[in-house]
Write a protein that holds these residues in place. Structure first.
Motif, PDB file in Angstrom:
ATOM      1  N   THR A 308      30.139  48.903  17.102  1.00 18.51           N
ATOM      2  CA  THR A 308      31.507  48.830  16.572  1.00 18.51           C
ATOM      3  C   THR A 308      31.583  48.078  15.252  1.00 18.51           C
ATOM      4  O   THR A 308      32.675  47.848  14.739  1.00 18.51           O
ATOM      5  CB  THR A 308      32.426  48.104  17.569  1.00 18.51           C
ATOM      6  N   GLY A 309      30.440  47.689  14.734  1.00 21.08           N
ATOM      7  CA  GLY A 309      30.431  46.783  13.600  1.00 21.08           C
ATOM      8  C   GLY A 309      30.300  45.365  14.109  1.00 21.08           C
ATOM      9  O   GLY A 309      30.040  45.126  15.298  1.00 21.08           O
ATOM     10  N   VAL A 310      30.478  44.401  13.241  1.00 18.97           N
ATOM     11  CA  VAL A 310      30.235  43.014  13.595  1.00 18.97           C
ATOM     12  C   VAL A 310      31.237  42.129  12.882  1.00 18.97           C
ATOM     13  O   VAL A 310      31.814  42.519  11.860  1.00 18.97           O
ATOM     14  CB  VAL A 310      28.781  42.631  13.211  1.00 18.97           C
ATOM     15  N   ARG A 311      31.427  40.937  13.400  1.00 19.41           N
ATOM     16  CA  ARG A 311      32.252  39.931  12.711  1.00 19.41           C
ATOM     17  C   ARG A 311      31.331  39.033  11.906  1.00 19.41           C
ATOM     18  O   ARG A 311      30.651  38.159  12.438  1.00 19.41           O
ATOM     19  CB  ARG A 311      33.060  39.123  13.719  1.00 19.41           C
ATOM     20  N   SER A 353      46.373  46.288  15.111  1.00 18.59           N
ATOM     21  CA  SER A 353      47.587  45.841  15.778  1.00 18.59           C
ATOM     22  C   SER A 353      47.512  46.116  17.274  1.00 18.59           C
ATOM     23  O   SER A 353      47.201  47.227  17.701  1.00 18.59           O
ATOM     24  CB  SER A 353      48.791  46.568  15.174  1.00 18.59           C
ATOM     25  N   GLY A 354      47.740  45.082  18.072  1.00 17.79           N
ATOM     26  CA  GLY A 354      47.726  45.211  19.523  1.00 17.79           C
ATOM     27  C   GLY A 354      46.354  45.099  20.166  1.00 17.79           C
ATOM     28  O   GLY A 354      46.239  45.155  21.385  1.00 17.79           O
ATOM     29  N   ARG A 355      45.318  44.916  19.361  1.00 14.05           N
ATOM     30  CA  ARG A 355      43.973  44.826  19.930  1.00 14.05           C
ATOM     31  C   ARG A 355      43.792  43.494  20.643  1.00 14.05           C
ATOM     32  O   ARG A 355      44.069  42.441  20.081  1.00 14.05           O
ATOM     33  CB  ARG A 355      42.921  44.986  18.835  1.00 14.05           C
ATOM     34  N   THR A 356      43.319  43.548  21.888  1.00  7.74           N
ATOM     35  CA  THR A 356      43.142  42.324  22.673  1.00  7.74           C
ATOM     36  C   THR A 356      41.701  42.128  23.134  1.00  7.74           C
ATOM     37  O   THR A 356      41.294  41.017  23.445  1.00  7.74           O
ATOM     38  CB  THR A 356      44.051  42.338  23.916  1.00  7.74           C
ATOM     39  N   GLY A 357      40.912  43.197  23.241  1.00 10.06           N
ATOM     40  CA  GLY A 357      39.538  43.065  23.699  1.00 10.06           C
ATOM     41  C   GLY A 357      38.653  42.417  22.657  1.00 10.06           C
ATOM     42  O   GLY A 357      39.046  42.223  21.494  1.00 10.06           O
ATOM     43  N   THR A 553      28.262  36.062  21.724  1.00 11.25           N
ATOM     44  CA  THR A 553      29.263  35.965  20.657  1.00 11.25           C
ATOM     45  C   THR A 553      30.263  37.111  20.742  1.00 11.25           C
ATOM     46  O   THR A 553      29.924  38.242  21.086  1.00 11.25           O
ATOM     47  CB  THR A 553      28.570  36.006  19.295  1.00 11.25           C
ATOM     48  N   SER A 554      31.523  36.819  20.388  1.00  9.60           N
ATOM     49  CA  SER A 554      32.547  37.862  20.361  1.00  9.60           C
ATOM     50  C   SER A 554      33.665  37.417  19.414  1.00  9.60           C
ATOM     51  O   SER A 554      33.470  36.504  18.602  1.00  9.60           O
ATOM     52  CB  SER A 554      33.065  38.141  21.771  1.00  9.60           C
ATOM     53  N   TRP A 555      34.825  38.059  19.550  1.00  7.79           N
ATOM     54  CA  TRP A 555      35.940  37.763  18.649  1.00  7.79           C
ATOM     55  C   TRP A 555      37.252  37.854  19.417  1.00  7.79           C
ATOM     56  O   TRP A 555      37.449  38.778  20.210  1.00  7.79           O
ATOM     57  CB  TRP A 555      35.961  38.734  17.467  1.00  7.79           C
ATOM     58  N   ASP A 556      38.107  36.867  19.208  1.00  3.55           N
ATOM     59  CA  ASP A 556      39.437  36.847  19.812  1.00  3.55           C
ATOM     60  C   ASP A 556      40.402  37.487  18.823  1.00  3.55           C
ATOM     61  O   ASP A 556      40.781  36.873  17.826  1.00  3.55           O
ATOM     62  CB  ASP A 556      39.845  35.406  20.127  1.00  3.55           C
ATOM     63  N   TYR A 557      40.800  38.729  19.077  1.00  2.00           N
ATOM     64  CA  TYR A 557      41.657  39.446  18.135  1.00  2.00           C
ATOM     65  C   TYR A 557      43.116  39.014  18.246  1.00  2.00           C
ATOM     66  O   TYR A 557      43.919  39.282  17.346  1.00  2.00           O
ATOM     67  CB  TYR A 557      41.526  40.951  18.342  1.00  2.00           C
ATOM     68  N   THR A 558      43.474  38.348  19.319  1.00  2.00           N
ATOM     69  CA  THR A 558      44.835  37.821  19.428  1.00  2.00           C
ATOM     70  C   THR A 558      45.008  36.612  18.534  1.00  2.00           C
ATOM     71  O   THR A 558      45.992  36.493  17.796  1.00  2.00           O
ATOM     72  CB  THR A 558      45.138  37.457  20.891  1.00  2.00           C
ATOM     73  N   LYS A 559      44.018  35.708  18.580  1.00  2.00           N
ATOM     74  CA  LYS A 559      44.077  34.505  17.742  1.00  2.00           C
ATOM     75  C   LYS A 559      43.372  34.702  16.399  1.00  2.00           C
ATOM     76  O   LYS A 559      43.450  33.834  15.532  1.00  2.00           O
ATOM     77  CB  LYS A 559      43.432  33.340  18.478  1.00  2.00           C
ATOM     78  N   ASN A 560      42.667  35.834  16.267  1.00  2.00           N
ATOM     79  CA  ASN A 560      41.894  36.134  15.068  1.00  2.00           C
ATOM     80  C   ASN A 560      40.923  35.010  14.734  1.00  2.00           C
ATOM     81  O   ASN A 560      40.901  34.468  13.628  1.00  2.00           O
ATOM     82  CB  ASN A 560      42.814  36.417  13.867  1.00  2.00           C
ATOM     83  N   GLN A 561      40.088  34.697  15.709  1.00  2.00           N
ATOM     84  CA  GLN A 561      39.083  33.654  15.511  1.00  2.00           C
ATOM     85  C   GLN A 561      37.866  33.933  16.386  1.00  2.00           C
ATOM     86  O   GLN A 561      37.944  34.701  17.350  1.00  2.00           O
ATOM     87  CB  GLN A 561      39.662  32.282  15.848  1.00  2.00           C
ATOM     88  N   PRO A 562      36.731  33.329  16.066  1.00  2.00           N
ATOM     89  CA  PRO A 562      35.516  33.566  16.859  1.00  2.00           C
ATOM     90  C   PRO A 562      35.648  33.013  18.272  1.00  2.00           C
ATOM     91  O   PRO A 562      36.343  32.017  18.506  1.00  2.00           O
ATOM     92  CB  PRO A 562      34.435  32.830  16.072  1.00  2.00           C
ATOM     93  N   ASN A 563      34.995  33.667  19.195  1.00  2.00           N
ATOM     94  CA  ASN A 563      34.918  33.143  20.556  1.00  2.00           C
ATOM     95  C   ASN A 563      33.627  33.624  21.196  1.00  2.00           C
ATOM     96  O   ASN A 563      32.763  34.212  20.545  1.00  2.00           O
ATOM     97  CB  ASN A 563      36.160  33.522  21.375  1.00  2.00           C
ATOM     98  N   TYR A 564      33.500  33.375  22.487  1.00  2.00           N
ATOM     99  CA  TYR A 564      32.343  33.801  23.265  1.00  2.00           C
ATOM    100  C   TYR A 564      32.882  34.490  24.504  1.00  2.00           C
ATOM    101  O   TYR A 564      33.896  34.077  25.065  1.00  2.00           O
ATOM    102  CB  TYR A 564      31.460  32.597  23.633  1.00  2.00           C
ATOM    103  N   GLU A 565      32.184  35.531  24.927  1.00  2.00           N
ATOM    104  CA  GLU A 565      32.749  36.383  25.969  1.00  2.00           C
ATOM    105  C   GLU A 565      31.694  36.781  26.986  1.00  2.00           C
ATOM    106  O   GLU A 565      30.509  36.938  26.660  1.00  2.00           O
ATOM    107  CB  GLU A 565      33.335  37.630  25.308  1.00  2.00           C
ATOM    108  N   VAL A 566      32.161  36.937  28.218  1.00  2.00           N
ATOM    109  CA  VAL A 566      31.330  37.465  29.296  1.00  2.00           C
ATOM    110  C   VAL A 566      31.477  38.985  29.326  1.00  2.00           C
ATOM    111  O   VAL A 566      32.587  39.500  29.378  1.00  2.00           O
ATOM    112  CB  VAL A 566      31.760  36.876  30.649  1.00  2.00           C
ATOM    113  N   GLU A 567      30.380  39.685  29.252  1.00  2.00           N
ATOM    114  CA  GLU A 567      30.378  41.130  29.432  1.00  2.00           C
ATOM    115  C   GLU A 567      29.170  41.513  30.280  1.00  2.00           C
ATOM    116  O   GLU A 567      28.227  40.736  30.426  1.00  2.00           O
ATOM    117  CB  GLU A 567      30.334  41.871  28.087  1.00  2.00           C
ATOM    118  N   SER A 568      29.202  42.717  30.823  1.00  2.00           N
ATOM    119  CA  SER A 568      28.066  43.211  31.593  1.00  2.00           C
ATOM    120  C   SER A 568      27.952  44.704  31.391  1.00  2.00           C
ATOM    121  O   SER A 568      28.937  45.393  31.133  1.00  2.00           O
ATOM    122  CB  SER A 568      28.223  42.877  33.084  1.00  2.00           C
ATOM    123  N   GLY A 569      26.746  45.200  31.484  1.00  2.00           N
ATOM    124  CA  GLY A 569      26.524  46.629  31.328  1.00  2.00           C
ATOM    125  C   GLY A 569      25.152  46.896  30.744  1.00  2.00           C
ATOM    126  O   GLY A 569      24.430  45.991  30.333  1.00  2.00           O
TER     127      GLY A 569
END
Length: 711
Positions: A308-311, A353-357, A553-569
């Motif tokens: 999806t690209g990167v931050r 706009s409206g992106r939360t993931g 590493t991930s991104w908080d699109y609600t706060k528009n700032q870096p964060n860290y996230e749990v994912e699996s797959g």
């Protein structure tokens, strides 16, 4: 062009409370006055279903019957049982079947499995109730003993004229003889003269044996009360002659022993969230990072992350990425892709706009290359250190190539363009021919779709071109939990990666969502997911047990700032393989896509059925073995797994004995040592012995005897 949406990472849905409709029974009390004469007869009792026990013994299934007049429904059946039919009327006639392996606890310590279900019933007059039917199933028995190998470097096998010391290689220092009586030894050791003349019987015989071997008096030294050390070569002839003397209890080489090497200490990152990143220890990275600190990882490697690209503004990725001026690219030509423009050199995962993931591409990139230590920039409330990536100090740089739009969708053409571009082949976008100035040696595709082979062929053609160019293409096997091929992972030139997760035992297990098909080549940690959430890793986050998922590493699109996230797959499993491939190239263990893949396959930890299988491929990658990392531990243990990838951990007693109560099926039993500190015994390059056993009604019990790991 047919589009598809990758479903390769899973986030936990919001929790909800299940609503259940209860069955209620009410009694209508009529206001009737009964006289004594009205009680001459009693009403018929209500007859509902009764509780009962179904004893399967060691059978797979058994009938369960009970007479009844009414309707009934079966509910609350345990996962390891199957009951059919699920409902009916009249007499209850059920078939109860058990999958014992699915019900076997982690410690395999129950000789009898027991579970129950409810049969909810309704009579013709509307009276309802339920009966509990209990099922008992006898387990099959597996036993054995894990025995440590003798820590000698010696043997007494060899040729008659060879000193049979350490390993039969001439490394002993004489012979140790133990006599049946102390007096015999003393006479043998006595000086020449009167004592020799007085030696009689057994002493004389033993003395004669030594004289015949040419062992002089000065070459004999006392050892304990009945033994002596002889300064003579421990040849087969010498040992045979000594053992033939009836006064000799034992004669063995005086073998040379050596101090055991002390394992190196594993490298443990100090970044704030590193304790949550259980996948790295599972792959032996504590040993790999120790190896890395000694140098040797000097060759620069580019890993293209097609996603999806990167931050770029995530502080934990600073300095780890190629930027717009260095070949980074957005291949999406449709201006509705989320960033408001077409193909360009900015692969930033955009805010919409409206992106939360979170940012999928940023998450995948962090698994490979998140920086270690203090971040150079941060934000209010953000972690100053965050997480770590697998490649640590190695000169591995990620090239972001954006091929998934902000909704996570793409087309086969976009993927094909991205793969060719990443490999250094020219592509035409919006009328311009673009060529990557930093061709990737490894290309990561944490994307795909359940398309058919013909629809996937354009991607397969691009992967074949990239492989011919010298790039190893690693792709996620898919998260549908099916046996259908998933593209582009199923392409002949791709490395299809399935997902494993922690089991609580010394062998990881197949993740329930991970696809299984013939093209799967390798497995790597991808997490358990909310479908089967577990917390075997033992870490905690914010006071709660941390799930067995992948933190990056991930991104908080609600706060528009870096964060860290749990994912699996399998999206998270694929970059584990890409990172290892990059390190093999960086250290110079391998030099191209073919030998890199061969090295990962050859050193993988075989899980499930023996050899390659659709669940695990060749097995879970072993970074420490693949990279020849030094030992960081040396413990002895047992690994037990069935062909379906289910793992069990029976306890070992003080002598190494174990008894496991298991279901029917075929099992791999490995006794081995753990040298890379991951708690998985007997992996590639570690001492091990393996037995295969099948349990069932034909073989309800098996005793494997002593299992001694061999180097």
């Amino acid at each position: 062009m047919k589009s598809f949406v990758p479903r390769l990472s899973q986030r936990s849905p919001a929790s909800s409370l299940p609503l259940r409709r209860g069955l209620t029974c009410g009694l209508l009390a009529a206001a009737l006055l009964l006289s004594a004469c009205d009680q001459t007869s009693s009403p018929e009792p209500v007859t509902g279903l009764q509780a009962q026990t179904v004893a399967l013994g060691q059978a797979t299934s058994a009938p369960a019957r009970q007479g009844f007049a009414g309707t009934w429904t079966v509910s609350g059946v345990p996962a390891w049982l199957t009951v059919s039919p699920a409902s009916g009327s009249g007499d209850v006639a059920l078939t109860v079947s058990a999958d014992r392996a699915a019900g076997t606890p982690l410690d395999a310590g129950q000789s009898v499995l027991s579970g129950s279900f409810q049969v909810v019933w309704t009579l013709a007059d509307g009276t309802t109730g339920s009966a509990t039917w209990t099922v008992q199933a006898d387990q099959f028995r597996l036993s054995g003993r894990v025995v440590d190998a003798a820590r000698l470097e010696g043997s007494d096998a060899g040729t008659p004229d060879t000193d049979l010391g350490a390993s039969g290689a001439g490394d002993s220092r004489g012979v140790i003889v133990t006599y049946r009586e102390a007096g015999v030894r003393d006479a043998v050791l006595a000086a020449e003269g009167s004592v020799r003349a007085q030696a009689q019987g057994g002493a004389a015989s033993a003395r004669a044996t030594l004289d015949g071997l040419g062992v002089k008096a000065g070459a004999r030294s006392p050892l304990g009360t009945r033994a002596a050390r002889l300064d003579t070569p421990a040849t087969a002839a010498t040992l045979a002659a000594l053992r033939a003397d009836p006064n000799v209890l034992a004669a063995v080489p005086n073998v040379t022993l050596r101090a055991l090497a002390t394992p190196a200490a594993p490298v443990t990152p100090t970044d704030q969230y590193a304790p949550l990143q259980w996948a790295y220890p599972l792959l032996g990275y504590g040993a790999v990072w120790r190896d890395m600190e000694s140098g040797g990882y000097t060759r620069a490697v580019t890993v293209a992350v097609v996603d999806t690209g990167v931050r770029y503004d995530h502080p934990d990725l600073a300095g780890q990425l190629y930027g717009p001026a260095d070949g980074a690219l957005d291949v999406l030509t449709d201006v509705s892709n989320g960033d408001g423009d077409g193909a360009d050199t900015d692969p930033t995962d955009p805010s919409v706009s409206g992106r939360t993931g979170g940012s999928h591409g940023t998450h995948v990139t962090g698994i490979i290359a998140a920086r270690w230590g203090q971040n150079t920039t941060t934000c209010a409330g953000c972690s100053p250190t965050g997480v770590v990536g697998a490649t640590y100090r190695a000169p591995v740089t990620v090239l972001p190539v954006r091929a998934l739009d902000s909704g996570g969708g793409t087309t086969a053409a976009d993927v094909a363009n991205a793969v060719r571009y990443a490999a250094g082949l020219g592509v035409t976008l919006d009328g311009k021919v673009l060529t990557n100035p930093h061709p990737a040696q490894v290309i990561n595709l944490s994307l795909g779709g359940a398309v058919d082979a013909a629809e996937g062929q354009p991607m397969c053609d691009a992967i074949a071109d990239a492989r011919a160019r010298g790039a190893l293409v690693v792709a996620a096997a898919g998260n549908d939990g099916t046996t259908l091929p998933f593209y582009p992972a199923a392409c002949a030139g791709a490395v299809s990666v399935a997902s494993v997760t922690l089991s609580g035992a010394s062998a990881p297990r197949h993740a329930v969502y991970s696809n299984a098909y013939a093209q799967v080549q390798l497995s790597a940690p991808g997490g358990a997911s909310y479908l089967a959430r577990t917390t075997f890793n033992g870490a905690a986050l914010n006071g709660a047990a941390f799930p067995d998922d992948i933190f990056s590493t991930s991104w908080d699109y609600t706060k528009n700032q870096p964060n860290y996230e749990v994912e699996s797959g399998t999206s998270q499993a694929a970059p584990q393989v890409s990172a290892l491939a990059a390190l093999l190239l960086s250290k110079g263990v391998t030099s191209g896509p073919d030998d890199t893949l061969a090295r990962m396959v050859a050193t993988a930890t075989d899980l499930g059925a023996a050899g390659r299988d659709d669940l695990f491929g060749a097995g879970m990658i072993d970074a420490a073995a693949a990279l020849n990392a030094p030992a960081v531990s040396d413990t002895l243990g047992l690994r037990l797994q069935d062909d379906q990838g289910r793992a069990f951990q029976p306890a070992l007693d003080s002598l190494g004995g174990f008894t496991a109560y298991l279901g029917s099926g075929s099992y791999s039993v490995v006794a081995g040592r753990d040298r890379n500190g991951n708690g998985v015994y007997g992996e590639s390059g570690e001492p091990r012995t393996e037995r295969r056993v099948t349990l069932g009604t034909a073989t309800p019990a098996a005793d494997l005897g002593d299992l001694t790991p061999a180097p």
